[in-house]
Design a protein around this motif. Structure first.
Motif, PDB file in Angstrom:
ATOM      1  N   UNK A 167       0.847  -1.192   0.000  1.00 56.84           N
ATOM      2  CA  UNK A 167       0.000   0.000   0.000  1.00 56.84           C
ATOM      3  C   UNK A 167       0.884   1.244   0.000  1.00 56.84           C
ATOM      4  N   UNK A 168       0.629   2.140  -0.965  1.00 62.67           N
ATOM      5  CA  UNK A 168       1.429   3.363  -1.091  1.00 62.67           C
ATOM      6  C   UNK A 168       0.541   4.589  -0.904  1.00 62.67           C
ATOM      7  N   UNK A 169       1.161   5.742  -0.707  1.00 63.60           N
ATOM      8  CA  UNK A 169       0.423   6.981  -0.484  1.00 63.60           C
ATOM      9  C   UNK A 169      -0.045   7.587  -1.808  1.00 63.60           C
ATOM     10  N   UNK A 170      -0.690   8.739  -1.703  1.00 63.18           N
ATOM     11  CA  UNK A 170      -1.193   9.409  -2.893  1.00 63.18           C
ATOM     12  C   UNK A 170      -2.564  10.013  -2.702  1.00 63.18           C
ATOM     13  N   UNK A 220      -1.174  -1.109  -4.230  1.00 61.35           N
ATOM     14  CA  UNK A 220      -2.482  -0.527  -3.945  1.00 61.35           C
ATOM     15  C   UNK A 220      -2.319   0.924  -3.510  1.00 61.35           C
ATOM     16  N   UNK A 221      -2.977   1.846  -4.187  1.00 59.73           N
ATOM     17  CA  UNK A 221      -2.993   3.245  -3.761  1.00 59.73           C
ATOM     18  C   UNK A 221      -3.925   3.381  -2.566  1.00 59.73           C
ATOM     19  N   UNK A 222      -3.537   4.186  -1.585  1.00 57.53           N
ATOM     20  CA  UNK A 222      -4.330   4.305  -0.360  1.00 57.53           C
ATOM     21  C   UNK A 222      -5.755   4.794  -0.620  1.00 57.53           C
ATOM     22  N   UNK A 223      -5.954   5.531  -1.722  1.00 56.56           N
ATOM     23  CA  UNK A 223      -7.281   6.032  -2.040  1.00 56.56           C
ATOM     24  C   UNK A 223      -8.245   4.951  -2.472  1.00 56.56           C
ATOM     25  N   UNK A 225      -8.463   1.869  -0.910  1.00 59.82           N
ATOM     26  CA  UNK A 225      -8.934   1.172   0.278  1.00 59.82           C
ATOM     27  C   UNK A 225      -7.781   0.567   1.032  1.00 59.82           C
ATOM     28  N   UNK A 226      -8.064  -0.330   1.939  1.00 57.72           N
ATOM     29  CA  UNK A 226      -7.046  -0.923   2.804  1.00 57.72           C
ATOM     30  C   UNK A 226      -6.294  -2.047   2.108  1.00 57.72           C
ATOM     31  N   UNK A 227      -4.981  -1.920   2.058  1.00 56.92           N
ATOM     32  CA  UNK A 227      -4.155  -2.993   1.529  1.00 56.92           C
ATOM     33  C   UNK A 227      -4.246  -4.238   2.387  1.00 56.92           C
ATOM     34  N   UNK A 228      -4.444  -4.041   3.686  1.00 56.32           N
ATOM     35  CA  UNK A 228      -4.571  -5.172   4.606  1.00 56.32           C
ATOM     36  C   UNK A 228      -5.802  -6.004   4.259  1.00 56.32           C
ATOM     37  N   UNK A 229      -6.917  -5.338   3.995  1.00 47.76           N
ATOM     38  CA  UNK A 229      -8.150  -6.050   3.657  1.00 47.76           C
ATOM     39  C   UNK A 229      -8.033  -6.775   2.328  1.00 47.76           C
ATOM     40  N   UNK A 230      -7.385  -6.120   1.360  1.00 49.38           N
ATOM     41  CA  UNK A 230      -7.200  -6.759   0.048  1.00 49.38           C
ATOM     42  C   UNK A 230      -6.316  -7.990   0.187  1.00 49.38           C
ATOM     43  N   UNK A 231      -5.249  -7.871   0.982  1.00 50.29           N
ATOM     44  CA  UNK A 231      -4.363  -9.009   1.209  1.00 50.29           C
ATOM     45  C   UNK A 231      -5.071 -10.158   1.894  1.00 50.29           C
ATOM     46  N   UNK A 232      -5.926  -9.848   2.857  1.00 52.00           N
ATOM     47  CA  UNK A 232      -6.684 -10.876   3.576  1.00 52.00           C
ATOM     48  C   UNK A 232      -7.621 -11.613   2.623  1.00 52.00           C
TER      49      UNK A 232
END
Length: 319
Positions: A167-170, A220-223, A225-232
């Motif tokens: 997950x990256x910023x932006x 994944x761009x932070x805008x 959603x959550x990278x944690x949720x996508x990874x899960x």
């Protein structure tokens, strides 16, 4: 014009110091006094303003962050806060102002211009989301920070045969994700400017797995959603060992790249020239490697657009 001010506002970005240096030295070269306003619009409202000399900006061109510090200032959105800022500018005899920052900083500059105070905006944000310029100060440095991180993560992903979600910023812009994902050969790049289907991501992972690929990188761009949720979700539906890295504020810091230092120097100098020419309510930028300026109202009215050809190329190369 004999006296100008300069401030940085909002999130810091590498290259802000180079822009401050350019404003100060370009102004002094033209026999103009320069006053630094500390802690952004908060400092403007509180009168935290000090005269700057040539030596004030010595040895800062290579430093990240901002020597003038920065702060979010909701109070400056009010008429009372804006008039207090104008009052302090007049108290110090400042006749023009250079504001270095992103979208929110520009809106403050827009308000000051509306109150009859000449203000020029310089795009300083890692998000690269300011219309009217191809690049913003700090984007190139942040991009290289992300690329270096992904390079290191890929080594581990390969060694342990894992899928990594990064997950990256932006904020609401996907430029950091798109550029870093393309540069690092990510299998999927999720950005807020484009809709995505989870089924498509899973299908890409399955195709790679079926042909023997045992590791993958998803940016994944932070805008989005959550990278944690996508990874899960990937781990649950694909039964693949998945790890998530949220790069966070490490992307904001660090010594600016040569590109950001040069861009900041060019934009800072041009901002001073515009004040000398009697301009107000303008923003500077770079288009096709030429320094340009446009009305700040126009810049704020334009939408941020992602490079669709790069999006398509990323999809084509990640088959």
């Amino acid at each position: 014009m004999k006296r100008i001010g300069v401030l940085t506002s909002g999130g810091d970005s590498p290259g802000m110091n180079a822009a401050i240096r350019a404003v100060v030295r370009k102004a002094i070269y033209h026999d103009i006094e320069v006053y630094g306003i500390y802690h952004g619009y908060t400092g403007l409202m509180n009168g935290n303003i000090k005269k700057m000399e040539i030596g004030s900006v010595a040895d800062i061109i290579h430093r990240g962050g901002t020597m003038l510090y920065s702060a979010r200032c909701p109070e400056f959105k009010t008429l009372e806060g804006q008039l207090k800022g104008v009052e302090n500018l007049k108290k110090f005899g400042i006749e023009g102002l250079v504001v270095i920052g992103g979208d929110g900083s520009y809106r403050g500059a827009q308000k000051l211009t509306g109150h009859g105070f000449p203000t020029i905006g310089i795009p300083g944000t890692i998000d690269n989301d300011i219309p009217g310029t191809d690049f913003t100060i700090g984007f190139d440095t942040a991009l290289n920070t992300v690329i270096q991180a992904i390079d290191k993560i890929r080594d581990t992903a390969t060694s342990h045969e894992r899928t990594y979600v990064i997950e990256v910023m932006g904020r609401d812009a996907g430029d950091i994700a798109l550029w870093s994902g393309l540069a690092d050969g990510a299998e999927s790049i999720l950005i807020p400017e484009e809709k995505f289907e989870m089924a498509d991501i899973l299908s890409r992972l399955k195709r790679g797995h079926d042909r023997g690929k045992r590791h993958s990188i998803i940016v994944v761009a932070e805008g989005v959603g959550s990278g944690v949720e996508i990874g899960k979700q990937i781990q649950e539906e694909m039964n693949m060992e998945t790890r998530v890295t949220v790069l966070g504020h490490v992307q904001r810091g660090g010594s600016p790249t040569a590109s950001d230092r040069v861009l900041a120097s060019r934009l800072g100098a041009r901002a001073v020239e515009l004040l000398l020419e009697g301009a107000e309510g303008r923003t500077v930028g770079i288009q096709k490697n030429e320094i340009v300026d446009l009305d700040i109202n126009e810049a704020l009215a334009l939408p941020h657009e992602v490079n669709q050809k790069m999006c398509q190329l990323a999809r084509e190369l990640s088959i």
